[in-house]
Design an enzyme around this catalytic site. Structure first.
Site, PDB file in Angstrom:
ATOM      1  N   THR A 233       0.823  -1.207   0.000  1.00 10.78           N
ATOM      2  CA  THR A 233       0.000   0.000   0.000  1.00 10.78           C
ATOM      3  C   THR A 233       0.855   1.254   0.000  1.00 10.78           C
ATOM      4  O   THR A 233       1.800   1.366   0.760  1.00 10.78           O
ATOM      5  CB  THR A 233      -0.916   0.004   1.239  1.00 10.78           C
ATOM      6  OG1 THR A 233      -1.771  -1.127   1.192  1.00 10.78           O
ATOM      7  CG2 THR A 233      -1.752   1.270   1.301  1.00 10.78           C
ATOM      8  N   GLY A 263     -10.733  -2.535   1.867  1.00 11.82           N
ATOM      9  CA  GLY A 263     -10.011  -2.248   3.096  1.00 11.82           C
ATOM     10  C   GLY A 263     -10.125  -0.797   3.505  1.00 11.82           C
ATOM     11  O   GLY A 263     -11.080  -0.102   3.155  1.00 11.82           O
ATOM     12  N   ASP A 264      -9.117  -0.330   4.213  1.00 13.01           N
ATOM     13  CA  ASP A 264      -9.164   1.028   4.754  1.00 13.01           C
ATOM     14  C   ASP A 264      -8.725   2.103   3.769  1.00 13.01           C
ATOM     15  O   ASP A 264      -9.073   3.275   3.933  1.00 13.01           O
ATOM     16  CB  ASP A 264      -8.286   1.121   6.003  1.00 13.01           C
ATOM     17  CG  ASP A 264      -6.810   0.911   5.683  1.00 13.01           C
ATOM     18  OD1 ASP A 264      -6.479  -0.123   5.065  1.00 13.01           O
ATOM     19  OD2 ASP A 264      -5.978   1.766   6.050  1.00 13.01           O
ATOM     20  N   THR A 284      -1.059   2.405   6.374  1.00 14.08           N
ATOM     21  CA  THR A 284      -0.747   1.142   5.725  1.00 14.08           C
ATOM     22  C   THR A 284      -0.681   0.054   6.785  1.00 14.08           C
ATOM     23  O   THR A 284      -0.100   0.261   7.850  1.00 14.08           O
ATOM     24  CB  THR A 284       0.600   1.208   4.971  1.00 14.08           C
ATOM     25  OG1 THR A 284       0.974  -0.120   4.549  1.00 14.08           O
ATOM     26  CG2 THR A 284       1.719   1.779   5.828  1.00 14.08           C
ATOM     27  N   GLY A 285      -1.295  -1.077   6.506  1.00  8.63           N
ATOM     28  CA  GLY A 285      -1.277  -2.161   7.481  1.00  8.63           C
ATOM     29  C   GLY A 285      -2.493  -3.042   7.370  1.00  8.63           C
ATOM     30  O   GLY A 285      -3.042  -3.225   6.279  1.00  8.63           O
ATOM     31  N   GLY A 287      -5.872  -3.624   7.129  1.00  7.64           N
ATOM     32  CA  GLY A 287      -6.954  -2.708   6.781  1.00  7.64           C
ATOM     33  C   GLY A 287      -8.182  -2.804   7.645  1.00  7.64           C
ATOM     34  O   GLY A 287      -8.780  -1.781   8.012  1.00  7.64           O
TER      35      GLY A 287
END
Length: 368
Positions: A233, A263-264, A284-285, A287
């Protein structure tokens, strides 16, 4: 004589009252000299987190996950990652140098990362469970908190540009699926076929994930399936000459994710947030956890309503709130004064920043 013998009590009592009255004052910290800034430190938490850098006008990230390590990373691979991050920063720098705003700067930076197959966005997007590509992106402008996003697009070469068009040419914030693809084409963005996004590395990751899940249709639950092993991301945050903030995020999502999963990254307040006066942030990670924790908006709220600085607010969200929800990752968060925070709870995070005097810094190894 008896009355006179007790007069000594009066000065003693007066002295005791003076001592008691002074005790609260003795327990208070000394006043700070004029011109200093106080940073609240909660009991038991030690010194406040330090910012990553000051004087920053643009920052980018290339994803959080398992760390790249010097001993395992060849010089060519290291250079490729650094060049990718630096190229994105230079693209945004050109916009800012020419008098462009922060929105145009973050779009330009993210487009470069979307075109780089090393990153899980645009051309290097990961595969869904049905071996397709579904991309998400968002943009937010801090001056009026306008935002635009696309989710699940399959044919837009640069989803971040589609997100900006949603913000500027529609009354909506988020368009999804075929409707978003059609909107992008109608507004002049180049369309590509799915094979444009194909890379051997992402295909190998899908095959490995399928092996972990037994070849079924449920996404693998191992680290590589949820992005812990693969950097990806991308995002950017910027502040322009007028102290205007902007943020953008773009992703291909999660390897072997269910078709239709979002996702986020395209969700305002989770993967992307910008508000003048507080912060521009891109995440980032994991989501799902960033969604549940409203990650980037929470950073802004801690600053606006809690009086926190950007470093302590970002640190609390990444290292305390999100880990308590069971997820890891990182953010880049930039305040209007150019103070940058870049905390991450995963093993590593790829990121870099550009200062007002033109210095470009890239970080691909933990502890740099």
């Amino acid at each position: 004589m008896r009355v006179r013998s007790r007069l000594w009590i009066v000065p003693v009592l007066a002295a005791l009252v003076a001592v008691v009255a002074a005790l609260p004052a003795l327990s208070q910290p000394a006043a700070e000299p004029a011109g200093t800034t106080s940073v609240a430190v909660r009991p038991g938490r030690g010194a406040p987190p330090r910012p990553e850098a000051t004087g920053v006008v643009l920052a980018v990230h290339g994803g959080a996950g398992t760390a790249l390590r010097r001993e395992d990373t060849g010089a060519r691979t290291e250079k490729a990652y650094r060049d990718g991050l630096a190229g994105a920063l230079r693209a945004g720098q050109k916009v800012l140098r020419d008098g462009g705003g922060s929105v145009a700067a973050v779009e330009a930076a993210v487009r470069v990362l979307e075109d780089d197959p090393l990153f899980n966005a645009g051309r290097g997007a990961v595969f869904t469970e049905d071996a397709g590509h579904e991309l998400d992106a968002s943009v937010m402008r801090g001056s009026d908190q306008a935002a635009g996003a696309v989710a699940g697009v399959r044919h837009v070469r640069n989803p971040v540009s589609a997100a900006r068009l949603v913000m500027e040419r529609t009354p909506h914030v988020l368009l999804a699926g075929q409707g978003a693809d059609d909107f992008a084409v109608r507004n002049g963005l180049p369309a590509v076929t799915q094979d444009y996004f194909w890379t051997q590395a992402r295909w190998d990751s899908l095959m490995e994930a399928k092996g972990h899940s037994g070849g079924g249709r449920t996404p693998a639950v191992g680290a590589k399936a949820v992005g812990e092993a693969a950097m990806g991301t991308v995002g950017a945050v910027a502040v322009d000459r007028g102290r205007g903030l902007a943020a953008a995020t773009s992703t291909g999502g999660m390897t072997n994710k269910m078709a239709g999963r979002v996702g986020d990254s395209p969700v305002v307040g989770a993967g992307t947030y910008a508000k003048n006066g507080t912060v521009a942030a891109s995440a980032t990670g994991h989501g799902e956890v960033f969604l549940r924790g409203a990650a980037t908006a929470t950073i802004s709220h801690l600053m606006e309503f809690g009086g926190r600085d950007v470093a302590s607010a970002a640190h609390e969200v990444v290292h305390e709130r999100l880990t308590a929800l069971g997820g890891t990752g990182g953010v880049i968060a930039l305040d209007p004064q150019g103070v940058l925070a870049a905390p991450y709870s995963s093993e590593g995070m790829l990121y870099g920043y550009l200062t007002a005097d033109g210095e470009v810094v890239t970080k691909v190894f933990p502890g740099e």
